[in-house]
Design an enzyme around this catalytic site. Sequence first.
Site, short mmCIF file in Angstrom:
data_model
loop_
_atom_site.label_atom_id
_atom_site.label_comp_id
_atom_site.label_asym_id
_atom_site.label_seq_id
_atom_site.Cartn_x
_atom_site.Cartn_y
_atom_site.Cartn_z
N SER A 1 0.87 -1.29 0.05
CA SER A 1 0.06 0.00 0.02
C SER A 1 0.96 1.49 0.09
O SER A 1 0.33 2.32 -0.07
CB SER A 1 -0.94 0.14 1.17
N THR B 1 -39.77 25.26 -10.50
CA THR B 1 -40.09 24.15 -9.97
C THR B 1 -40.13 23.47 -11.45
O THR B 1 -40.76 24.02 -12.38
CB THR B 1 -41.35 24.12 -9.36
N HIS B 2 -39.65 22.25 -11.35
CA HIS B 2 -39.82 21.26 -12.66
C HIS B 2 -39.11 22.00 -13.86
O HIS B 2 -39.39 21.73 -14.87
CB HIS B 2 -41.30 20.91 -13.08
N SER C 1 -13.38 27.23 -27.07
CA SER C 1 -13.37 26.12 -27.96
C SER C 1 -12.13 26.02 -28.70
O SER C 1 -11.94 27.08 -29.37
CB SER C 1 -14.82 26.26 -28.74
N LYS D 1 -17.17 30.72 -28.57
CA LYS D 1 -17.54 29.96 -27.68
C LYS D 1 -16.80 30.24 -26.03
O LYS D 1 -15.78 30.63 -25.95
CB LYS D 1 -17.62 28.47 -27.55
N GLU E 1 -19.36 22.67 -14.99
CA GLU E 1 -19.41 21.52 -15.51
C GLU E 1 -18.95 20.48 -14.51
O GLU E 1 -19.46 19.39 -14.45
CB GLU E 1 -19.25 21.32 -16.81
N TYR F 1 -9.53 -6.61 12.59
CA TYR F 1 -8.75 -5.98 11.19
C TYR F 1 -8.88 -7.23 10.33
O TYR F 1 -8.56 -8.28 10.61
CB TYR F 1 -7.21 -5.55 11.65
N LYS G 1 -8.26 3.54 2.01
CA LYS G 1 -7.45 4.71 1.71
C LYS G 1 -7.67 5.38 0.52
O LYS G 1 -7.84 6.69 0.49
CB LYS G 1 -6.05 4.40 2.20
N1 ARG Z 1 -1.17 -1.45 5.16
C1 ARG Z 1 -2.16 -2.02 6.23
C2 ARG Z 1 -3.43 -1.03 6.08
O1 ARG Z 1 -3.42 -0.21 5.35
C3 ARG Z 1 -1.61 -1.63 7.57
C4 ARG Z 1 -1.81 -2.51 8.50
C5 ARG Z 1 -1.55 -3.94 8.17
N2 ARG Z 1 -1.89 -4.59 9.33
C6 ARG Z 1 -1.77 -6.25 9.18
N3 ARG Z 1 -2.17 -6.80 10.24
N4 ARG Z 1 -1.38 -6.52 8.33
O2 ARG Z 1 -4.41 -1.55 6.39
#
Ligand code: ARG
Length: 455
Positions: A21, A153-154, A275, A281, A288, A315, A323
């Site tokens: 990651s 409206t509409h 444009s 234009k 947009e 976990y 993320k």
């Molecule tokens: N890169 C992992 C995540 O974003 C970190 C946590 C990893 N934990 C584990 N037990 N492998 O979730």
Amino acid sequence: MSGRSRFGEARHEGFRALNDSISFDWRLSPYDVDQSIAHAEMLAAQGIIPAQDGERLRRGLEQVRRELGEGSFPFADGDEDIHMAIERRLTEIVGPVGGRLHTARSRNDQVATDVAMFVRAHAQDAVERIRRLATTLADQAERHLDWPMPGYTHMQRAQPVYLGHHLLAYVWMLLRDRARFAAVAEAAGTMPLGAGALAGVNFDTDRRAVAAALGFSAVAENSIDAVSNRDFVLDYLAAAATCATHLSRLGAEIVLWSTEEYGFCEVSDAWASGSSIMPQKKNPDAAELLRAKAPRLVGNLTALYGVMHGLPLTYNKDMQEDKEPLFDSCDTLELCLDAADGMLQTIRFSRERLAAAAADQFLAATDVADLLVRRGMPFREAHGIVAGLVRRALADGRRLSDLTREDLAAQSELLDDEFYRLLGDGAWLESKVSEGGTSVARVREQLARARAALA
Ligand code: ARG
């Protein structure tokens, strides 16, 4: 780092590509460093590690922070995620004592804590950006407070309103957004750290001291919940999706209003593009894109709901998928809020075009009905009478005020000269005297309330 030594074989390239990651979670690095410093100081203060080791860890982490800030941090090929990269680099700097940092901590509570810190910072950031945009809109509302325009409206002209009133509608939407982000910051204000992998840790840690150092207002009560919880990410994504949805409606109106057909406004050159083929234009691209970005943020929310639903505690690696949607929603929302602000600061409205559209007498139909109501007729009946007048006028292409006294009498004997007076002076705008309505006095009152809420 957990037990890589268990494995005799090198990790498959395909596994690493899927599993690592670091390519995106490097963005957590400032929070990871702050967290690690607070954790190391707590370990030393509690006598869990020697004081001088705590100091060495802190100094090493300060160097890591500098390297990350300057862009000189040497990422290594084997760095799976930002947590391992930082610990690896720290150990290169301070030697084997770097290995003490992970005492009484797991990546499970570590990553949850980094993400909570990230969410808190970006929720607070959104609160501030929303305040700026809402202030710009309130300024524009004040400047155009009594410019008549049709309300729709509409997408049909319905009743006239003032442009100030219409713009203030967005201010209230944004004030609700701001409240949502304030709640997100609060939801992210509970610290997971100290939960360890899931069950707590084998040391007498001081979680409250770490929380205070990192600006958390509370510590998670349950170690299992602490490492399983991503509600605060969902909360951010939901608030961002709603806010972006508001911006999309604003963008959509500006796109429409910028057309030749409406001619209500023109965005400044700085927020438009030409444009490549049609020299006449001027395209309101920013508006947009405000219109188009919202579904992407809804998609990010939906993606994380998909990840989290049905996920057994605690976990699971699935949660690494929190993320990219989060980062994308933050980036997109921040970009959109700033663009909306810049575009709205410099937009120009056309008083004439707005007024011409608002002068459509059919917009007064409700007011004519209310005239009859004030003369004792039930509203439903009055509605029917006015519909008859509108039908009559439309049938031969006349305005309401072109109807003759005979036309009026044919519909109701309650209609007299007051009918023409009402249509004559556009008083139908000022007749909206109810609280929250569009009469100037009410809009002024509303603007003052919006300003107070913004302050
Ligand atoms: N890169 C992992 C995540 O974003 C970190 C946590 C990893 N934990 C584990 N037990 N492998 O979730």
